[in-house]
Design a protein around this motif. Sequence first.
Motif, short mmCIF file in Angstrom:
data_model
loop_
_atom_site.label_atom_id
_atom_site.label_comp_id
_atom_site.label_asym_id
_atom_site.label_seq_id
_atom_site.Cartn_x
_atom_site.Cartn_y
_atom_site.Cartn_z
N ARG A 132 -42.23 -3.62 22.04
CA ARG A 132 -40.97 -3.38 22.74
C ARG A 132 -40.08 -4.62 22.77
NH1 ARG A 132 -40.70 -1.48 29.11
NH2 ARG A 132 -38.43 -1.63 29.37
N PHE A 133 -40.70 -5.79 22.87
CA PHE A 133 -39.92 -7.02 23.03
C PHE A 133 -39.65 -7.71 21.69
CE2 PHE A 133 -42.52 -6.65 26.98
CZ PHE A 133 -41.48 -6.26 27.81
N LYS A 190 -39.21 -9.32 33.88
CA LYS A 190 -38.75 -9.63 32.53
C LYS A 190 -39.86 -10.37 31.78
CE LYS A 190 -33.71 -9.88 33.10
NZ LYS A 190 -33.42 -8.88 32.04
N PRO A 191 -39.88 -10.24 30.46
CA PRO A 191 -40.92 -10.96 29.70
C PRO A 191 -40.63 -12.46 29.66
CG PRO A 191 -39.39 -9.90 28.20
CD PRO A 191 -39.01 -9.43 29.59
N VAL A 192 -41.70 -13.22 29.53
CA VAL A 192 -41.60 -14.67 29.35
C VAL A 192 -42.05 -14.98 27.93
CG1 VAL A 192 -42.47 -16.92 30.09
CG2 VAL A 192 -41.96 -15.15 31.80
N ALA A 193 -41.19 -15.62 27.17
CA ALA A 193 -41.47 -15.89 25.76
C ALA A 193 -41.82 -17.35 25.56
CB ALA A 193 -40.24 -15.53 24.92
N PRO A 194 -42.54 -17.67 24.48
CA PRO A 194 -42.79 -19.07 24.17
C PRO A 194 -41.47 -19.85 24.09
CG PRO A 194 -44.11 -17.66 22.76
CD PRO A 194 -43.18 -16.76 23.50
N GLY A 195 -41.44 -21.01 24.73
CA GLY A 195 -40.21 -21.80 24.79
C GLY A 195 -39.45 -21.65 26.08
N ASP A 196 -39.75 -20.61 26.86
CA ASP A 196 -39.07 -20.44 28.15
C ASP A 196 -39.53 -21.49 29.15
OD1 ASP A 196 -37.66 -18.28 27.25
OD2 ASP A 196 -38.75 -16.76 28.40
N GLY A 219 -31.82 -18.45 34.64
CA GLY A 219 -31.65 -18.03 36.02
C GLY A 219 -32.08 -16.61 36.28
N GLU A 220 -32.67 -15.95 35.30
CA GLU A 220 -33.13 -14.57 35.46
C GLU A 220 -34.48 -14.55 36.16
OE1 GLU A 220 -31.26 -12.89 31.24
OE2 GLU A 220 -33.28 -13.74 31.31
N THR A 221 -34.63 -13.62 37.10
CA THR A 221 -35.90 -13.49 37.81
C THR A 221 -36.88 -12.73 36.93
OG1 THR A 221 -34.80 -13.48 39.96
CG2 THR A 221 -37.05 -12.63 39.87
N VAL A 222 -38.01 -13.37 36.61
CA VAL A 222 -39.01 -12.72 35.76
C VAL A 222 -40.18 -12.18 36.57
CG1 VAL A 222 -38.37 -14.14 33.77
CG2 VAL A 222 -40.21 -14.91 35.28
N LEU A 223 -40.33 -12.67 37.79
CA LEU A 223 -41.41 -12.23 38.67
C LEU A 223 -40.95 -12.34 40.11
CD1 LEU A 223 -45.16 -13.26 38.54
CD2 LEU A 223 -43.84 -13.72 40.60
N SER A 224 -41.35 -11.37 40.91
CA SER A 224 -41.09 -11.46 42.35
C SER A 224 -42.26 -10.87 43.11
CB SER A 224 -39.80 -10.73 42.74
OG SER A 224 -39.96 -9.33 42.59
N GLY A 225 -42.38 -11.22 44.39
CA GLY A 225 -43.48 -10.69 45.18
C GLY A 225 -43.57 -11.37 46.52
N VAL A 226 -44.67 -11.08 47.18
CA VAL A 226 -44.93 -11.66 48.51
C VAL A 226 -46.38 -12.12 48.56
CG1 VAL A 226 -45.01 -11.25 51.00
CG2 VAL A 226 -43.23 -10.16 49.61
#
Length: 467
Positions: A63-64, A102-108, A137-144
């Motif tokens: 997909r990515f 969002k996905p995290v890619a090599p280099g991020d 500045g994109e949120t790739v993960l969130s939680g508590v």
Amino acid sequence: MSFSAEAMMHDQFLRNRPFDDLQPGDAASLVRSVGRDDIELFAAVSGDVNPAHVDAGFAAASRFGHVVAHGMWTGALISAVLGTAMPGPGTIYLGQELKFLKPVAPGDTVTATVTVREKRPEKKIVLLDTTCTNQRGETVLSGVATVIAPDRPMEWPRAPLPDVLLRRHGHYDALLKQAAALPPAPAAIVHPCSAAAILGAVEVREAGLLEPVLVGPVARIRAAAEEARVSLEGIRIEDVPHSHAAAERAVALAAAGEVATLVKGSLHTDELLEAVLAKDGGLRTARRLSHAYVMDVPTYPKPLVVTDAAVNIQPNLEQKRDICQNAIDLLCRLGRPEPLVAVLAAVETVSSKMQATLDAAALSTMAQRGQITGAKVDGPLAFDNAISLEAARTKGIASPVAGQADILLVPDLEAGNMLAKQLIYLGGATAAGIVLGARIPIVLTSRADPLTARIASAALARLVAAP
């Protein structure tokens, strides 16, 4: 109040934030860039080898469209902030809600942030918002996160982390691809009377590299196959009474053109090579037999040939010329034009007290005068300045070979054997071996060889045997 865990990483001590010091809105963060090494290390530690993370070919059709970092690699950054910065040492991690956005890619570059949301004094429980953002500045993960915060200040020495070296083995990839494009070559497996020898024959057959012909006592071959729990269906067996007869029969098959290579089974190397060198065997050439290890050394940028570490004990100058030419011809056959040959000695200067340096200087001159062809040859060179440009520069060595050798021509078998085994057992190298100088290539296998070495050796034989 905000804290940077990244800045605190340079401190020799970890300092926590006890429950009473924490206030809603307090935050701490950690910044990390993710690369191929991070992804592969995480896969190695976790065992998560999902091809979406470690296989570029698979990921390209996903997909990515590219490899992505493990979601829990990003989640681990949150754990790092909680455990080392806020609340820090003494924190007990009770729970974590995560949403991967969002996905995290090599280099991020990922910034992991924890922010105090709520305090529950009865059990010193703290709820913290947890987020990871990328360089855009994109949120790739969130939680508590839910933790029990420490009840008192604490300072603790930061534990030193070990140096980590990733050992990647990719130098055989082109070799295997090249060999796999050819039809399997018939190969005499000489006296395969052990489970290991039978397994080796089946492995190279399944890899599509060689079509084995088993030469030896049929009863012992079938017993070995039973022990190895493999089927011999469809595999030709040449029944002979013992190992000496097996060597002679295998050589006869090769001389008649029925097989294109010989593979040592469970007999001694000398017994096999004696049959190969027999005057009436039909396999001798004007060239002396020699052995070459084609090594995949993780810390070296290309395949490295070590020769001779298995056949010639104390070769003289003329024999070293043949050993050198055999190795050069091998690399040229494998697609490496004009390989670089370093003739090794203990020092890089010529000394009348050290025969290895005299031979090295003579071989270099022989190459300049066309007695050795197809390569650049230089020596004497010590091991360090043969394979390290930095070492060569430090010693002021001006040479087209120094620091970038393709072939290491050793002084004698003892030196070569020790060098090869040091590279294997201390350097994590894999060694594919082949005997050259006869009309056909000869594979000398060992019970200690891993599957990768056995397959690569078969691929070498297949390529050398190609018309």
